[in-house]
Scaffold this motif. Structure first.
Motif, PDB file in Angstrom:
ATOM      1  N   HIS A 278     -26.623 -27.196  20.020  1.00 33.22           N
ATOM      2  CA  HIS A 278     -25.545 -27.950  19.383  1.00 33.22           C
ATOM      3  C   HIS A 278     -24.450 -27.029  18.841  1.00 33.22           C
ATOM      4  O   HIS A 278     -23.252 -27.294  19.028  1.00 33.22           O
ATOM      5  CB  HIS A 278     -26.125 -28.802  18.254  1.00 33.22           C
ATOM      6  N   PHE A 279     -24.855 -25.953  18.168  1.00 33.91           N
ATOM      7  CA  PHE A 279     -23.886 -25.082  17.498  1.00 33.91           C
ATOM      8  C   PHE A 279     -23.540 -23.812  18.283  1.00 33.91           C
ATOM      9  O   PHE A 279     -22.531 -23.169  18.010  1.00 33.91           O
ATOM     10  CB  PHE A 279     -24.416 -24.677  16.118  1.00 33.91           C
ATOM     11  N   GLY A 280     -24.391 -23.428  19.224  1.00 32.80           N
ATOM     12  CA  GLY A 280     -24.119 -22.209  19.977  1.00 32.80           C
ATOM     13  C   GLY A 280     -24.584 -20.946  19.280  1.00 32.80           C
ATOM     14  O   GLY A 280     -24.148 -19.848  19.637  1.00 32.80           O
ATOM     15  N   TYR A 281     -25.462 -21.081  18.295  1.00 35.84           N
ATOM     16  CA  TYR A 281     -26.025 -19.940  17.582  1.00 35.84           C
ATOM     17  C   TYR A 281     -27.548 -20.005  17.654  1.00 35.84           C
ATOM     18  O   TYR A 281     -28.133 -21.081  17.538  1.00 35.84           O
ATOM     19  CB  TYR A 281     -25.609 -19.950  16.106  1.00 35.84           C
ATOM     20  N   LYS A 282     -28.167 -18.861  17.842  1.00 33.77           N
ATOM     21  CA  LYS A 282     -29.622 -18.788  17.791  1.00 33.77           C
ATOM     22  C   LYS A 282     -30.058 -18.842  16.334  1.00 33.77           C
ATOM     23  O   LYS A 282     -29.483 -18.173  15.476  1.00 33.77           O
ATOM     24  CB  LYS A 282     -30.109 -17.491  18.438  1.00 33.77           C
ATOM     25  N   PHE A 283     -31.077 -19.656  16.046  1.00 37.21           N
ATOM     26  CA  PHE A 283     -31.579 -19.796  14.682  1.00 37.21           C
ATOM     27  C   PHE A 283     -32.878 -19.012  14.517  1.00 37.21           C
ATOM     28  O   PHE A 283     -33.818 -19.182  15.302  1.00 37.21           O
ATOM     29  CB  PHE A 283     -31.819 -21.271  14.341  1.00 37.21           C
ATOM     30  N   GLU A 284     -32.910 -18.157  13.506  1.00 39.10           N
ATOM     31  CA  GLU A 284     -34.119 -17.421  13.153  1.00 39.10           C
ATOM     32  C   GLU A 284     -34.552 -17.882  11.765  1.00 39.10           C
ATOM     33  O   GLU A 284     -33.829 -17.688  10.784  1.00 39.10           O
ATOM     34  CB  GLU A 284     -33.859 -15.912  13.174  1.00 39.10           C
ATOM     35  N   ILE A 285     -35.726 -18.507  11.701  1.00 43.64           N
ATOM     36  CA  ILE A 285     -36.218 -19.098  10.451  1.00 43.64           C
ATOM     37  C   ILE A 285     -37.312 -18.209   9.871  1.00 43.64           C
ATOM     38  O   ILE A 285     -38.291 -17.878  10.557  1.00 43.64           O
ATOM     39  CB  ILE A 285     -36.780 -20.516  10.687  1.00 43.64           C
ATOM     40  N   ALA A 286     -37.166 -17.821   8.617  1.00 44.26           N
ATOM     41  CA  ALA A 286     -38.177 -16.990   7.955  1.00 44.26           C
ATOM     42  C   ALA A 286     -39.505 -17.741   7.892  1.00 44.26           C
ATOM     43  O   ALA A 286     -39.526 -18.964   7.697  1.00 44.26           O
ATOM     44  CB  ALA A 286     -37.715 -16.626   6.543  1.00 44.26           C
ATOM     45  N   PRO A 287     -40.627 -17.043   8.063  1.00 42.19           N
ATOM     46  CA  PRO A 287     -41.949 -17.695   8.044  1.00 42.19           C
ATOM     47  C   PRO A 287     -42.188 -18.544   6.804  1.00 42.19           C
ATOM     48  O   PRO A 287     -42.829 -19.599   6.879  1.00 42.19           O
ATOM     49  CB  PRO A 287     -42.921 -16.507   8.105  1.00 42.19           C
ATOM     50  N   GLU A 288     -41.662 -18.096   5.656  1.00 46.90           N
ATOM     51  CA  GLU A 288     -41.893 -18.832   4.405  1.00 46.90           C
ATOM     52  C   GLU A 288     -41.218 -20.208   4.400  1.00 46.90           C
ATOM     53  O   GLU A 288     -41.577 -21.082   3.609  1.00 46.90           O
ATOM     54  CB  GLU A 288     -41.363 -18.029   3.204  1.00 46.90           C
ATOM     55  N   LEU A 289     -40.228 -20.409   5.280  1.00 41.96           N
ATOM     56  CA  LEU A 289     -39.468 -21.663   5.288  1.00 41.96           C
ATOM     57  C   LEU A 289     -39.746 -22.524   6.520  1.00 41.96           C
ATOM     58  O   LEU A 289     -39.171 -23.601   6.661  1.00 41.96           O
ATOM     59  CB  LEU A 289     -37.966 -21.361   5.219  1.00 41.96           C
ATOM     60  N   GLN A 290     -40.619 -22.065   7.389  1.00 39.45           N
ATOM     61  CA  GLN A 290     -40.831 -22.765   8.653  1.00 39.45           C
ATOM     62  C   GLN A 290     -41.545 -24.104   8.499  1.00 39.45           C
ATOM     63  O   GLN A 290     -41.447 -24.957   9.384  1.00 39.45           O
ATOM     64  CB  GLN A 290     -41.615 -21.866   9.616  1.00 39.45           C
TER      65      GLN A 290
END
Length: 338
Positions: A278-290
């Protein structure tokens, strides 16, 4: 369709054929009705896609007569022909120009035609959708980062398309002519129905969801096909190759049709691929927030607006946008940071 220099098609459309090229094209057209139907349907589409107002079906008999008279052929050579309709490709953002010699980009949406094989390709990029009408009248809505390919040759005998990505199909019913959607891991067979196919190669699962009608799904290496009823979803695990039938919300499955992303207890980790498209950016989510879930509907918000809203309801979250690498890093807030 026998071989002919594909450059002649564009030259014909631009009225730039030499005498020798005209003779070769005439000989090719005389070979059979299929060649005549193919060329004159291309002409009709070419005129339409160059903003002609008259959106009529290609009349092969009439076009062949005009062409014959133009190049001085005897009236006895005029084929009786038949009406042939090449449905028009269009998008929600801009008219696609149909490139006879390979395809070019219009509004970052690609449409091409490989003349020797009659191969049509429609491809979208990040944040885009495209609509097309197939030769039989079937309507297809293509989601972002998707590719639809089909051949004009033999379409009256078999209706086959290949999909990479996601699309909604509204298939015209033909009793004795099934419609097939081929993906990397499974094939969908229908007679007339409305369904959504999600087959992104980098997603953990592929999903076929039936809105109405009936579909049959065959998996490579399996001799048992799966039949869906309205409201059911065929879910294929891209990692293990296993699959099952589930009940999934049609509202959620079809949300992208309205350019929405629905969080209904979903986590950012579960939605990160959809957000990336949708946005054209890769999302990297920290393990604590997954594992943190949300209830919200994303519509027309920009990336900054979405992240700001997310930040406001998640006190322990911070984020960083790497514009050069096109990455959004969502991490746990360190209270010692500014």
């Amino acid at each position: 369709m026998n071989s002919i220099n594909k450059d002649y098609f564009m030259k014909y459309l631009k009225n730039e054929l030499t005498d020798d090229e005209t003779r070769q094209l005439v000989a090719w057209l005389r070979e059979n009705k299929e060649n005549q139907e193919f060329l004159f349907s291309l002409k009709d589409s070419y005129l339409y896609l160059n903003y002609e107002k008259d959106k009529k079906e290609a009349d092969t008999k009439h076009e062949w007569k005009l062409f014959s008279e133009r190049v001085g052929l005897s009236k006895k050579t005029v084929s009786s022909g038949k009406h042939f309709s090449l449905k028009y490709i269009w998008t929600s953002a801009a008219v696609i120009l149909l490139c006879i010699v390979g395809g070019w980009t219009a509004g970052m949406i690609y449409a091409g035609l490989d003349v020797p094989r009659g191969l049509v390709t429609l491809e979208t990029e990040i944040g885009q959708q495209a609509k097309t009408i197939l030769p039989d009248g079937t309507a297809v809505l293509l989601n972002a980062c998707s590719k639809l390919t089909y051949s004009l040759e033999g379409w009256n005998d078999t209706r086959d398309v290949r999909l990479e990505g996601e699309a909604i199909f509204d298939v015209v019913h033909k009793k004795d002519q099934p419609f097939y959607v081929h993906t990397r891991n499974y094939n969908v067979r229908v007679l007339g129905t409305n369904f959504n196919v999600m087959a992104y190669g980098n997603d953990p699962e592929g999903v076929v969801t039936l809105k109405h009608g009936k579909v049959e799904i065959g998996v490579a290496g399996s001799n048992k096909n799966t039949f869906l009823q309205p409201g059911e979803s065929f879910v294929y695990d891209n990692q293990t190759g296993t699959y099952q039938v589930e009940q999934r919300s049609l509202k959620h499955v079809y949300a992208w049709e309205h350019k929405e992303i629905i969080f209904e207890g979903h986590t950012l980790e579960e939605k990160k691929e959809e957000l990336s498209r949708h946005f054209g950016y890769k999302f990297e989510i920290a393990p604590e927030l997954q594992k943190m879930s949300y209830k919200a509907t994303l519509r027309d918000e920009s990336l900054n607006e979405f992240l700001a809203a997310l930040d406001s309801i998640t006190p322990q979250m911070s984020y960083c946008i790497d514009v050069n690498r096109k990455i959004v890093k969502v991490k746990k807030l360190n209270y010692g940071e500014d």
